[in-house]
Design an enzyme around this catalytic site. Structure first.
Site, PDB file in Angstrom:
ATOM      1  N   SER A  37       0.983  -1.070   0.806  1.00  0.00           N
ATOM      2  CA  SER A  37      -0.259  -0.087   0.066  1.00  0.00           C
ATOM      3  C   SER A  37       1.038   1.501   0.264  1.00  0.00           C
ATOM      4  O   SER A  37       1.640   1.359   0.618  1.00  0.00           O
ATOM      5  CB  SER A  37      -0.625   0.353   0.881  1.00  0.00           C
ATOM      6  OG  SER A  37      -1.675  -0.728   1.325  1.00  0.00           O
TER       7      SER A  37
HETATM    8  N1  SAH Z   1      -1.646  -4.911   3.864  1.00  0.00           N
HETATM    9  C1  SAH Z   1      -0.449  -4.849   3.012  1.00  0.00           C
HETATM   10  C2  SAH Z   1      -0.847  -4.454   0.813  1.00  0.00           C
HETATM   11  C3  SAH Z   1      -2.217  -5.537   1.123  1.00  0.00           C
HETATM   12  S1  SAH Z   1      -2.303  -5.651  -0.535  1.00  0.00           S
HETATM   13  C4  SAH Z   1       0.518  -4.631   3.281  1.00  0.00           C
HETATM   14  O1  SAH Z   1       1.261  -3.849   3.840  1.00  0.00           O
HETATM   15  O2  SAH Z   1       1.954  -4.982   2.087  1.00  0.00           O
HETATM   16  C5  SAH Z   1      -4.150  -6.646  -0.786  1.00  0.00           C
HETATM   17  C6  SAH Z   1      -3.609  -8.302   0.284  1.00  0.00           C
HETATM   18  O3  SAH Z   1      -4.300  -8.680   0.589  1.00  0.00           O
HETATM   19  C7  SAH Z   1      -2.598  -9.249  -0.813  1.00  0.00           C
HETATM   20  O4  SAH Z   1      -1.676 -10.069  -0.489  1.00  0.00           O
HETATM   21  C8  SAH Z   1      -4.427 -10.134  -1.330  1.00  0.00           C
HETATM   22  O5  SAH Z   1      -2.923 -11.860  -1.593  1.00  0.00           O
HETATM   23  C9  SAH Z   1      -4.620 -10.505   0.175  1.00  0.00           C
HETATM   24  N2  SAH Z   1      -6.138 -10.712  -0.111  1.00  0.00           N
HETATM   25  C10 SAH Z   1      -6.732 -10.694  -0.244  1.00  0.00           C
HETATM   26  N3  SAH Z   1      -7.444 -11.758  -0.135  1.00  0.00           N
HETATM   27  C11 SAH Z   1      -7.864 -11.638   0.744  1.00  0.00           C
HETATM   28  C12 SAH Z   1      -8.443 -12.732   2.039  1.00  0.00           C
HETATM   29  N4  SAH Z   1      -9.779 -13.557   1.245  1.00  0.00           N
HETATM   30  N5  SAH Z   1      -8.208 -13.132   3.089  1.00  0.00           N
HETATM   31  C13 SAH Z   1      -6.549 -12.498   3.574  1.00  0.00           C
HETATM   32  N6  SAH Z   1      -5.679 -11.866   2.792  1.00  0.00           N
HETATM   33  C14 SAH Z   1      -6.521 -12.106   1.640  1.00  0.00           C
END
Ligand code: SAH
Length: 214
Positions: free
Chosen positions: A64
């Site tokens: 992010s």
């Molecule tokens: N917080 C992260 C950025 C997240 S991007 C950071 O600091 O880098 C969003 C993430 O959510 C991705 O890695 C994706 O694989 C995950 N994601 C999407 N759907 C999800 C679900 N149902 N359960 C857990 N993770 C999920």
């Protein structure tokens, strides 16, 4: 790659930039100043690590934007020893920010490769968090209820099971919307059991998906 004088200088500038964009929570800014964001990205991208932009990590996901991390973390109002659940570990950067602020962090990732990598990165940096490989829609009821829940992927509506894992007085932060844009939404669980919603600007996240992946 170790932290360097150069990286520290870039982080200071990033903090100045975030202040100019309206971030005022000193604890959040302190954490951003301390956590080496470049360690969560490919070493080739050191120059990108401290610009205020989202950036691709592996598995088609993104780390992010620092501004987004700052807004979500500020809305959580993290206190030391708070139990915080994160859905969407991704690179682990957001989890490290929460750990730096003294929270007890539980973080779920559906993509196995990212789950493994983030765990390593935090261990190398000396941050502790509980990592889970699984579907974040389920939350982690056995570790709850939580003081805060942060969802770092876009959803159309607040997942009911996650709401149920919030303490009274607890705060849930989630980007709500469709695939093209979302409104940062804060849900506070009040004493009378009602949920209070407030809205905090427009963002663009990758979608929250069902089930798990390799
Ligand atoms: N917080 C992260 C950025 C997240 S991007 C950071 O600091 O880098 C969003 C993430 O959510 C991705 O890695 C994706 O694989 C995950 N994601 C999407 N759907 C999800 C679900 N149902 N359960 C857990 N993770 C999920």
């Amino acid at each position: 790659m170790a932290d360097s004088f150069e990286a520290k200088g870039k982080r200071k500038k990033l903090v100045v930039e975030l202040r100019s964009k309206g971030i005022t929570d000193e604890e959040v800014l302190r954490a951003i100043n301390r956590v080496p964001r470049h360690e969560f990205m490919d070493p080739a991208f050191l120059n990108h690590a401290y610009t205020d932009k989202a950036f691709p990590i592996s598995s088609g996901q993104t780390i992010s934007q620092p501004y987004t991390v700052a807004v979500q973390t500020s809305l959580l109002k993290v206190k030391k020893r708070d139990k915080i659940l994160e859905v969407g570990t991704g690179s682990g950067y957001q989890a490290a920010i929460l750990a730096e602020m003294g929270a007890k962090v539980y973080t779920i990732e559906r993509c196995r490769e990212l789950y493994l990598k983030a765990q390593k990165t935090l261990a190398i940096l000396g941050y502790s968090a509980e990592f889970f490989y699984g579907d974040g829609y389920e939350g982690k009821p056995q570790y709850g209820p939580f003081d805060g829940i942060i969802i770092t992927a876009a959803v159309a509506e607040v997942p009911e099971k996650l709401l149920q894992q919030l303490k009274t007085g607890g705060r849930l932060v989630v980007p709500l919307g469709d695939m093209s844009s979302q409104v940062m939404t804060l849900v506070v669980k009040k004493e009378d059991g009602q949920y209070e919603y407030s809205y905090h600007g427009t963002f663009a996240f990758v979608p929250m998906l069902k089930g798990t992946a390799k």
